[in-house]
Design a protein around this motif. Structure first.
Motif, PDB file in Angstrom:
ATOM      1  N   GLU A   1      52.083 -17.623  69.090  1.00 47.49           N
ATOM      2  CA  GLU A   1      52.230 -17.635  70.546  1.00 47.49           C
ATOM      3  C   GLU A   1      52.657 -16.264  71.073  1.00 47.49           C
ATOM      4  OE1 GLU A   1      54.784 -20.880  71.723  1.00 47.49           O
ATOM      5  OE2 GLU A   1      53.535 -22.331  70.635  1.00 47.49           O
ATOM      6  N   TYR A   2      53.638 -15.651  70.433  1.00 49.20           N
ATOM      7  CA  TYR A   2      54.100 -14.326  70.862  1.00 49.20           C
ATOM      8  C   TYR A   2      52.998 -13.284  70.693  1.00 49.20           C
ATOM      9  CZ  TYR A   2      59.011 -15.650  71.432  1.00 49.20           C
ATOM     10  OH  TYR A   2      60.198 -16.207  71.858  1.00 49.20           O
ATOM     11  N   LEU A   3      52.296 -13.328  69.571  1.00 50.17           N
ATOM     12  CA  LEU A   3      51.255 -12.342  69.308  1.00 50.17           C
ATOM     13  C   LEU A   3      50.088 -12.502  70.275  1.00 50.17           C
ATOM     14  CD1 LEU A   3      51.435 -12.488  65.426  1.00 50.17           C
ATOM     15  CD2 LEU A   3      52.231 -10.610  66.894  1.00 50.17           C
ATOM     16  N   ASN A   4      49.714 -13.736  70.550  1.00 48.84           N
ATOM     17  CA  ASN A   4      48.644 -13.967  71.530  1.00 48.84           C
ATOM     18  C   ASN A   4      49.069 -13.530  72.931  1.00 48.84           C
ATOM     19  OD1 ASN A   4      46.523 -14.894  69.897  1.00 48.84           O
ATOM     20  ND2 ASN A   4      47.384 -16.950  69.842  1.00 48.84           N
ATOM     21  N   ALA A   5      50.347 -13.700  73.242  1.00 50.26           N
ATOM     22  CA  ALA A   5      50.859 -13.240  74.540  1.00 50.26           C
ATOM     23  C   ALA A   5      50.763 -11.714  74.634  1.00 50.26           C
ATOM     24  CB  ALA A   5      52.301 -13.706  74.746  1.00 50.26           C
ATOM     25  N   ALA A   6      51.033 -11.036  73.528  1.00 45.99           N
ATOM     26  CA  ALA A   6      50.904  -9.575  73.520  1.00 45.99           C
ATOM     27  C   ALA A   6      49.450  -9.166  73.737  1.00 45.99           C
ATOM     28  CB  ALA A   6      51.430  -9.004  72.198  1.00 45.99           C
ATOM     29  N   LEU A   7      48.530  -9.886  73.098  1.00 43.30           N
ATOM     30  CA  LEU A   7      47.115  -9.569  73.264  1.00 43.30           C
ATOM     31  C   LEU A   7      46.600  -9.913  74.657  1.00 43.30           C
ATOM     32  CD1 LEU A   7      45.582 -10.551  69.827  1.00 43.30           C
ATOM     33  CD2 LEU A   7      45.870  -8.262  70.793  1.00 43.30           C
ATOM     34  N   ALA A   8      47.172 -10.928  75.275  1.00 42.14           N
ATOM     35  CA  ALA A   8      46.787 -11.264  76.645  1.00 42.14           C
ATOM     36  C   ALA A   8      47.130 -10.109  77.577  1.00 42.14           C
ATOM     37  CB  ALA A   8      47.473 -12.556  77.094  1.00 42.14           C
ATOM     38  N   LYS A   9      48.168  -9.383  77.241  1.00 38.18           N
ATOM     39  CA  LYS A   9      48.609  -8.235  78.036  1.00 38.18           C
ATOM     40  C   LYS A   9      47.809  -6.980  77.696  1.00 38.18           C
ATOM     41  CE  LYS A   9      51.702  -7.436  81.086  1.00 38.18           C
ATOM     42  NZ  LYS A   9      51.193  -7.656  82.394  1.00 38.18           N
ATOM     43  N   ASP A  10      47.462  -6.823  76.417  1.00 42.08           N
ATOM     44  CA  ASP A  10      46.763  -5.618  75.970  1.00 42.08           C
ATOM     45  C   ASP A  10      45.866  -5.970  74.787  1.00 42.08           C
ATOM     46  OD1 ASP A  10      45.885  -3.160  75.069  1.00 42.08           O
ATOM     47  OD2 ASP A  10      47.879  -2.350  74.681  1.00 42.08           O
ATOM     48  N   LYS A  11      44.575  -6.081  75.038  1.00 45.27           N
ATOM     49  CA  LYS A  11      43.606  -6.472  73.998  1.00 45.27           C
ATOM     50  C   LYS A  11      43.489  -5.440  72.885  1.00 45.27           C
ATOM     51  CE  LYS A  11      41.968 -10.359  75.610  1.00 45.27           C
ATOM     52  NZ  LYS A  11      42.598 -11.537  75.101  1.00 45.27           N
ATOM     53  N   GLU A  12      44.050  -4.258  73.089  1.00 42.93           N
ATOM     54  CA  GLU A  12      43.970  -3.216  72.073  1.00 42.93           C
ATOM     55  C   GLU A  12      45.308  -2.978  71.380  1.00 42.93           C
ATOM     56  OE1 GLU A  12      41.942   0.271  73.412  1.00 42.93           O
ATOM     57  OE2 GLU A  12      40.189  -0.900  74.019  1.00 42.93           O
ATOM     58  N   ASP A  13      46.141  -3.984  71.367  1.00 41.19           N
ATOM     59  CA  ASP A  13      47.444  -3.883  70.703  1.00 41.19           C
ATOM     60  C   ASP A  13      47.240  -4.076  69.198  1.00 41.19           C
ATOM     61  OD1 ASP A  13      49.985  -4.269  69.619  1.00 41.19           O
ATOM     62  OD2 ASP A  13      50.725  -5.252  71.421  1.00 41.19           O
ATOM     63  N   HIS A  14      47.170  -2.963  68.495  1.00 37.09           N
ATOM     64  CA  HIS A  14      46.906  -3.020  67.051  1.00 37.09           C
ATOM     65  C   HIS A  14      47.964  -3.827  66.299  1.00 37.09           C
ATOM     66  CE1 HIS A  14      49.791   0.261  67.334  1.00 37.09           C
ATOM     67  NE2 HIS A  14      50.081   0.000  66.075  1.00 37.09           N
ATOM     68  N   ALA A  15      49.204  -3.753  66.746  1.00 41.61           N
ATOM     69  CA  ALA A  15      50.283  -4.472  66.061  1.00 41.61           C
ATOM     70  C   ALA A  15      50.121  -5.989  66.208  1.00 41.61           C
ATOM     71  CB  ALA A  15      51.634  -4.024  66.596  1.00 41.61           C
ATOM     72  N   ALA A  16      49.652  -6.433  67.363  1.00 43.51           N
ATOM     73  CA  ALA A  16      49.412  -7.870  67.557  1.00 43.51           C
ATOM     74  C   ALA A  16      48.244  -8.336  66.694  1.00 43.51           C
ATOM     75  CB  ALA A  16      49.144  -8.168  69.030  1.00 43.51           C
ATOM     76  N   TRP A  17      47.169  -7.543  66.632  1.00 44.91           N
ATOM     77  CA  TRP A  17      46.035  -7.903  65.763  1.00 44.91           C
ATOM     78  C   TRP A  17      46.487  -7.953  64.310  1.00 44.91           C
ATOM     79  CZ3 TRP A  17      42.159 -10.234  67.736  1.00 44.91           C
ATOM     80  CH2 TRP A  17      41.686  -9.921  69.017  1.00 44.91           C
ATOM     81  N   ARG A  18      47.304  -6.985  63.911  1.00 40.53           N
ATOM     82  CA  ARG A  18      47.832  -6.975  62.547  1.00 40.53           C
ATOM     83  C   ARG A  18      48.677  -8.220  62.282  1.00 40.53           C
ATOM     84  NH1 ARG A  18      52.797  -6.629  60.622  1.00 40.53           N
ATOM     85  NH2 ARG A  18      52.902  -6.192  58.421  1.00 40.53           N
ATOM     86  N   GLY A  19      49.512  -8.575  63.254  1.00 42.82           N
ATOM     87  CA  GLY A  19      50.351  -9.766  63.102  1.00 42.82           C
ATOM     88  C   GLY A  19      49.526 -11.025  62.945  1.00 42.82           C
ATOM     89  N   LEU A  20      48.443 -11.135  63.713  1.00 43.32           N
ATOM     90  CA  LEU A  20      47.562 -12.306  63.586  1.00 43.32           C
ATOM     91  C   LEU A  20      46.833 -12.297  62.250  1.00 43.32           C
ATOM     92  CD1 LEU A  20      46.143 -12.526  67.211  1.00 43.32           C
ATOM     93  CD2 LEU A  20      47.737 -14.115  66.117  1.00 43.32           C
ATOM     94  N   ALA A  21      46.506 -11.111  61.748  1.00 43.24           N
ATOM     95  CA  ALA A  21      45.886 -11.003  60.426  1.00 43.24           C
ATOM     96  C   ALA A  21      46.827 -11.556  59.358  1.00 43.24           C
ATOM     97  CB  ALA A  21      45.535  -9.549  60.119  1.00 43.24           C
TER      98      ALA A  21
END
Length: 135
Positions: A34-54
């Protein structure tokens, strides 16, 4: 204190990623997502959020998706914190050892060493769960 920071200013998307990573380490994978998706909702290019989802995908046994998401993070910002490490682990989890070895050599050349935890994972003395959820 991270939650207080987020509550005071939810626009700090970096805080979302930190909270997601903290939730993951506590075994709260859905809360982390939920937190990581919220970060991506704010910035689709947030590498740290993509890494976290990975990482979440890898922990849930979906190594193919984990690799896809790790590569997305790498494509956005290969020098991001733990981005290469996560790609290396995702490659290993997908049986792509030659690519993992090449990326490990690249990381070692850049840093001058491999992190102790990553080396332990590569040596087989640290499990995926220990690497991403251990103390």
């Amino acid at each position: 204190w991270l939650k207080q920071c987020y509550e005071l200013n939810p626009e700090l998307f970096d805080t979302r990623v930190l909270l997601g990573n903290a939730a993951r380490r506590l075994g709260k994978l859905e809360e982390a997502r939920e937190y990581l998706n919220a970060a991506l909702a704010k910035d689709k290019e947030d590498h740290a959020a993509w890494r976290g989802l990975a990482v979440l995908s890898l922990l849930e046994g979906d190594s193919t998706k984990g690799l896809e998401l790790a590569k997305q993070a790498y494509d956005l910002y290969p020098d991001g914190t733990y981005v290469r490490d996560t790609c290396i682990i995702a490659l290993c989890e997908n049986g792509k050892t030659e690519e993992a070895d090449a990326m490990s050599a690249e990381l070692e050349e850049i840093q001058g060493f491999l992190g102790e935890d990553l080396q332990a994972y590569l040596d087989g003395t640290c499990t995926l769960q220990d690497y991403y959820m251990g103390d």
